[in-house]
Each structure stands twice: as C-alpha cells, then as structure tokens.
Design an enzyme around this catalytic site. Structure first.
Site, PDB file in Angstrom:
ATOM      1  N   ASP A 107      -9.751   3.041   2.045  1.00  0.00           N
ATOM      2  CA  ASP A 107      -9.866   2.333   3.330  1.00  0.00           C
ATOM      3  C   ASP A 107     -10.647   3.153   4.369  1.00  0.00           C
ATOM      4  O   ASP A 107     -11.526   2.633   5.060  1.00  0.00           O
ATOM      5  CB  ASP A 107      -8.473   2.013   3.881  1.00  0.00           C
ATOM      6  N   LYS A 117       0.805  -1.229   0.000  1.00  0.00           N
ATOM      7  CA  LYS A 117       0.000   0.000   0.000  1.00  0.00           C
ATOM      8  C   LYS A 117       0.841   1.284   0.000  1.00  0.00           C
ATOM      9  O   LYS A 117       0.407   2.304  -0.524  1.00  0.00           O
ATOM     10  CB  LYS A 117      -0.941   0.012   1.210  1.00  0.00           C
TER      11      LYS A 117
END
Ligand code: NAP
Length: 290
Positions: free
Chosen positions: A107, A71
C-alpha cells in the site's frame, strides 16, 4: 485467456470484493505478458478468514491480495512477514512460496510510486494528509520516511493523534509529524504552505461527487493535490485544483501501483503499468465512473 491444469491462481479476498478492479487490471497484465496466471475475487467474511487461508494452502493458490477487513487479522495465519509488513503490522499481498505463506504490504509503495509516476518527489516536502483511516495510515508510514514535514488532519482528532504517535514511533526521532482536527481553520493554516495535499477520506466519492473538504480558495498553483478516490476519476477536489493550476493525481495511480508491486512479488516480472492503467480506466468508464 487460456487456462490449463498448470495455470497459477491469484485472488483478492475481502468483504466486499465484487466491485474490485483488481481482477480486471491484473488479468490484463498477465495476458499482455503471456504469463500463465489467472486472477479472481473471493468474498471472505471475518468468520471464514482462517478457513480461507487453509484453502489457499490446500488448493495451492499462488498469490493473494488481502483487502478490508482482513489486512491485520490475516497476519496470524501466515508463516513469514517481510520486514515492512512486520513493522507496519498490515498485509495486503501474500505469496505462496513452496507451501509457505509470506505476507507483504504494497500500500505504501503504491503511494510513493504514484507520486514518482507523476513526477512528484516528496523528499523534504511538507505533506498534509486528510484522514486517519487505513489509507491515511499506509500513506503516513511511507511518507514519514521521506517527507520533510507530515501533518495529519482528521475529523476525529483522537485518531489523528494516535496515527501521528504511531508513525513517529516507527519512523524515529527524525520524523516531523504533527496532527490536528479537520476544521476550516486548520486547513487554512496548514494548506497555505503545503507542497502535497492528500485526501485519504471518502469525501467526494461517488455518488456524493459534489462534496469536497477543501474550499477552492485555499488551493494554489504551487501545490500538488493527490486524491485517493478513483470513483470518479476526477473528484471535485481534483477538478478545482486543476482550475487553480495545481498539479493533480487521482486514486487510480495508487491502486495500480500497489497492484503492480503485488504482481511483481508473484511473477518476478516488471509490471506493465500502462496496460494495467488502461484496463482499469476502461472498466471504470464502463461502470459509468469517469
Ligand atoms: P477508512 O479506514 O474508513 O477511513 C476513512 C477516513 O475518512 C477516516 O479518517 C474518517 O474520519 C474520514 N472521513 C469519513 N467521512 C468523512 C467526512 N464526511 N468528513 C471528514 N472525514 C471523513 O477508509 P480508508 O480505507 O482509509 O479509505 C479512505 C478513502 O481512500 C476511500 O475513499 C477509499 O476509496 C480510498 N482508498 C483508495 C485507495 C487507492 O488505491 N486509491 C486505497 C485505499 C483507500 P473519522 O476518523 O473521523 O471517521
């Protein structure tokens, strides 16, 4: 599903990804809306990340989800970052727009939309987050913009402090962020008046389904308990919270809402949340994780 020479390919990359639920619920959504997209999973290890992104460019892969452990490291291979991904320095979604790769993070949106979907408004509320890893990080950044008070409790106290400092720095002086260790004493003190308790640790996850970080006697009916775990769908923490009359949210809501936000970035079409949720629930049951 009908795949043709024009079908747009989306994928999740990470290591490991073979148990990812994303192919199941993203393909269900594409099919439901009759969109000419297909979603697959590629295991990409750390050494191959740069080559994998070159492959995305040369093969014209249309959209990506990026999961652990890429990420942060994927950022250096992208052309642009959207404002939120740039601020948080984390990317979980990539759009290949006319050959340029744009990074996004959904997220935090997943956390906020999971709360909204379950009729929970975090505005001005006291939120306690257990954990200071990647999931806690997304939740903390997103909630620091709306919650009245944010408390991060973690087993390794140094990580709780570092996260609290970073969140305060990003959210500015208005943020009321505190941190502490994950002890019986700190739980008792902080949960007493908590509005929303979030478990962002793997404690209670299959196969250790009888574990919980929070003694049932600390739970009360005026709190919301949000467990990010979705395997099983009902952890011991969620079960005991239900037993005392608290409102509960499981991790599937978060997973689906972050995936739905990615879906909308790629397709420009509103994601069919219920279809995605049902497909994921069925898949979890099929795997014996209900
Ligand atoms: P991570 O980066 O590895 O962080 C794990 C966190 O849990 C750390 O803060 C760690 O504390 C703590 N922890 C681990 N074992 C513990 C134990 N036995 N007792 C107390 N604390 C413990 O993992 P992550 O990516 O944040 O994931 C955390 C959980 O969230 C996982 O269950 C994952 O499945 C779930 N998750 C759900 C979603 C969703 O969409 N629903 C998305 C992401 C993650 P230390 O710092 O002390 O090691």
């Amino acid at each position: 599903m009908k795949v043709s020479g024009r079908t747009k390919v989306c994928a999740v990359i990470g290591d490991p990804v073979e148990h990812s639920l994303s192919p199941c619920f993203q393909n269900a959504a594409f099919q439901h809306l009759n969109l000419d997209f297909v979603y697959v999973a590629f295991t990409v290890n750390v050494e191959n990340l740069g080559n994998a992104i070159l492959g995305v460019r040369s093969l014209g892969i249309y959209g990506l989800n990026v999961t652990m452990p890429h990420k942060i490291s994927v950022i250096r291979y992208l052309d642009y970052l959207d404002e939120r991904a740039d601020r948080i320095k984390s990317v979980n979604t990539i759009l290949n727009k006319d050959g340029k790769l744009i990074g996004y993070t959904t997220d935090g949106i997943g956390v906020l939309n999971a709360l909204k979907y379950n009729d929970v408004d975090p505005k001005g509320k006291k939120v306690v987050i257990l954990g200071a890893g990647g999931a806690a990080r997304s939740a903390s950044y997103a909630l620091s913009e709306v919650a009245g008070e944010l408390v991060i409790l973690n087993r390794t106290i140094r990580r709780a402090r570092n996260l609290a400092y970073k969140v305060s720095e990003l959210a500015g002086v208005r943020a009321n962020v505190r941190w502490g260790g994950l002890t019986m004493e700190s739980l008792r003190r902080e949960i007493h008046e908590v509005d929303i308790l979030i478990n962002a640790t793997p404690v209670g996850m299959s196969p250790d389904v009888n574990e919980t970080l929070v003694d049932k006697r600390l739970l009360h009916p005026d709190m919301v308990v949000f467990d990010m775990i979705y395997h099983p769908l009902k952890t011991r923490l969620v079960r005991e919270a239900e037993e005392v009359g608290a409102k509960t949210i499981n991790g599937l809501s978060m997973l689906i809402h972050q995936g739905a936000a990615s879906f909308e970035i790629w397709t420009g079409v509103k994601a069919p949340i219920e279809v995605m949720m049902k497909a994921a629930e069925e898949e979890i049951r099929r795997r014996g994780g209900a």
